[in-house]
Design a protein around this motif. Sequence first.
Motif, short mmCIF file in Angstrom:
data_model
loop_
_atom_site.label_atom_id
_atom_site.label_comp_id
_atom_site.label_asym_id
_atom_site.label_seq_id
_atom_site.Cartn_x
_atom_site.Cartn_y
_atom_site.Cartn_z
N VAL A 252 -3.25 -32.73 2.54
CA VAL A 252 -3.75 -32.45 3.88
C VAL A 252 -3.11 -31.18 4.44
O VAL A 252 -3.80 -30.28 4.93
N VAL A 253 -1.80 -31.10 4.37
CA VAL A 253 -1.08 -29.93 4.90
C VAL A 253 -1.45 -28.66 4.13
O VAL A 253 -1.69 -27.61 4.73
N SER B 271 0.83 -41.84 -0.77
CA SER B 271 0.84 -41.38 0.62
C SER B 271 1.49 -40.01 0.75
O SER B 271 1.00 -39.14 1.49
N PHE B 272 2.60 -39.81 0.06
CA PHE B 272 3.29 -38.53 0.12
C PHE B 272 2.40 -37.40 -0.40
O PHE B 272 2.27 -36.35 0.24
N ILE C 54 -5.35 -38.56 6.01
CA ILE C 54 -4.03 -38.94 6.51
C ILE C 54 -3.79 -40.41 6.20
O ILE C 54 -4.57 -41.27 6.59
N SER D 243 -7.39 -42.44 10.96
CA SER D 243 -7.76 -41.13 10.44
C SER D 243 -9.24 -40.85 10.66
O SER D 243 -9.64 -39.73 10.99
N ARG E 83 -0.85 -37.37 -0.68
CA ARG E 83 -2.03 -37.16 0.17
C ARG E 83 -1.67 -36.33 1.39
O ARG E 83 -2.43 -35.46 1.81
N LEU E 84 -0.50 -36.59 1.94
CA LEU E 84 -0.05 -35.76 3.07
C LEU E 84 0.16 -34.31 2.63
O LEU E 84 -0.16 -33.37 3.36
N CYS E 85 0.68 -34.14 1.43
CA CYS E 85 0.85 -32.78 0.89
C CYS E 85 -0.50 -32.08 0.77
O CYS E 85 -0.64 -30.88 1.09
N PHE F 82 1.59 -42.87 7.43
CA PHE F 82 1.88 -41.87 8.46
C PHE F 82 1.67 -42.47 9.84
O PHE F 82 2.51 -42.35 10.73
N TRP F 83 0.51 -43.13 10.02
CA TRP F 83 0.21 -43.70 11.34
C TRP F 83 1.17 -44.83 11.68
O TRP F 83 1.60 -44.95 12.84
#
Length: 605
Positions: free
Chosen positions: A259-260, A252-253, A290, A26, A255-257, A294-295
Amino acid sequence: MFSKEKKFKSSFERKLEELFGLDLRSLALFRIGLALLIVTDLIKRSQDLKAHYTDFGILPRAPLIEQFLNPWFWSVHLFSGEALFQSFLFLLAGFIAFALLIGYRTRFVTIVSWALLVSLHSRNPMVLSAGDIEIRLLLFWAMFLPLGACYSVDSALNSSSKPLSERILSGATVALTLQICFIYWFTWALKSDPIWWKDGSAVYYALSIDQFATPIGQFFLGFPALLVFLTYTTLGIELLGPFLLFIPIRTSFFRLCAVVTFILLHLGFGLGLTLGLFPFISAIAWLVFIPSEFWNGMSQRLQTPQRQKLKIYYDGECGFCKKTVYLLRTFLVLPGTPLLLAQDEPEIFAEMKTHNSWVVVDWQGYKHFKFKAIAYVCHLSPLLRPLTPLLEWRPVLSAGTKAYEIIAKNRRAASKVTAPLKFRPLEVRSSLLTDIIAFLLLLCVSLWNLRTIAPSIFKLPKVVSWMTLVLRLDQKWNMFAPYPLKDDGWYVIPGQLKDGTEIDVFKDGTPVSWEKPRLVSATYSNERWRKYMMNLWSKDNSKYRLYYGRYLCRNWNTQHQGSQQLDTFSIYFMRETTLPNYQTPTVKKVRIWKHSCFNSSPEDN
């Protein structure tokens, strides 16, 4: 590539790293985004280099230093007012930004990029916006982070056999995380006017600012209920959105929310308002969050048999060849591909000498040579696979093969070109000293931001004040706060030439018209001029008007001679105040400056 040391950490340490640590991939994506932003910004600024950064332009060095520049600010751009010197600094900044993009000597070039950016910003504060403050701060905290640990020249030429950790937790990761959150929490706190909290009309007023509005923004003005919803939604996201980073379950979920959500928020801002690079700067800032999961998921999906069984053989006696294959593996994102010495396998070595080429062995055991091997490896790359038809096109393949053969015959010369690229050990770790420095500077930033919302309560110690200013950590997140701008309008600058002809100086000599332009934001050639002219209207910046007037005279009269030279002009701002509930506003013609190009006593009104 990454070590698996999670099992040796306590659950508290793992959770702390999950909440405040940043994945190295990231950070690499963040680095690439920052570098592209800097290059784009330099290209856009260079279009007005003479007008904005030389003594010929709107703010010569002498008045800037004598009247306007904060004594704690510094700028190497002030060493000369010549366009040639400024061009050199722009080119240097671009070269350093390219080194940052590819991750060469990453920490060093990050520091130099930050210094050159601070210097550029101090040269002309009248053309700066919130996006400039944000990228300056992002680059500052980036100096403490291992931006070159992945997808970089530094990582490609890493000579250490010790695998890198997947994430890093340090004082700098905490500081960068909170700095990004501060942008939203403090802009939320500064939005104190009732139009935000009571009637929800803030977005209506924002989209009514003609100097900002895009055609899409004007279209949305036709949906009043939607604008109220967007007002309260914006407030909610600014206050609560950053907390998604700190949810301890399913981190993680969430944090992705986050970011989006924030990337979409800023892209939405950019669609409705002309904000220059600000939406992109803010979106790229969120890439650092990210999560590793995810990666890792992406990496697993990319592990096809074709990629897993790929082998690349190179000439061990050729330093250029070795560096090239290591760089290709990194930038083509083929991290697991083994790079092998051709000399270790007699059959491969024989074919290498026969074809005078590296040898790429695919998953079925077929061998590829010269440029065809490059095309095949690019075909397996998740980044360059779309280019495969072009690379395999006969004219390109033929030209590529000839170029390859020329380089292969001149390996010694090629080795000299790559001589500055050295194999070095790469370590990713935080030190106690840098952690302490990061936390102290974070404290300065926190106090500075608190002062912006309650200056009478939060008094800054002198050492905090000057340190914050010297490092250009000063910030105030008052975008559309306490309320969006209500006084709006457009410029008309009627001027008289020596022969008596009347022209509009603002519109490059066209006939004068007092009618409102169909799209006011389009009357500015770019974001920098729009920001400058909006600043010029403010009474707080009235002292800048003299130098703008002198610039208009110089700019026109160096391009025209005799009776076509500009004699006098006045600067009018056609002020239009946005009224509530779509009421038709009235327009007031306000003269803010009167100037004579051949008389030394201009008049400020």
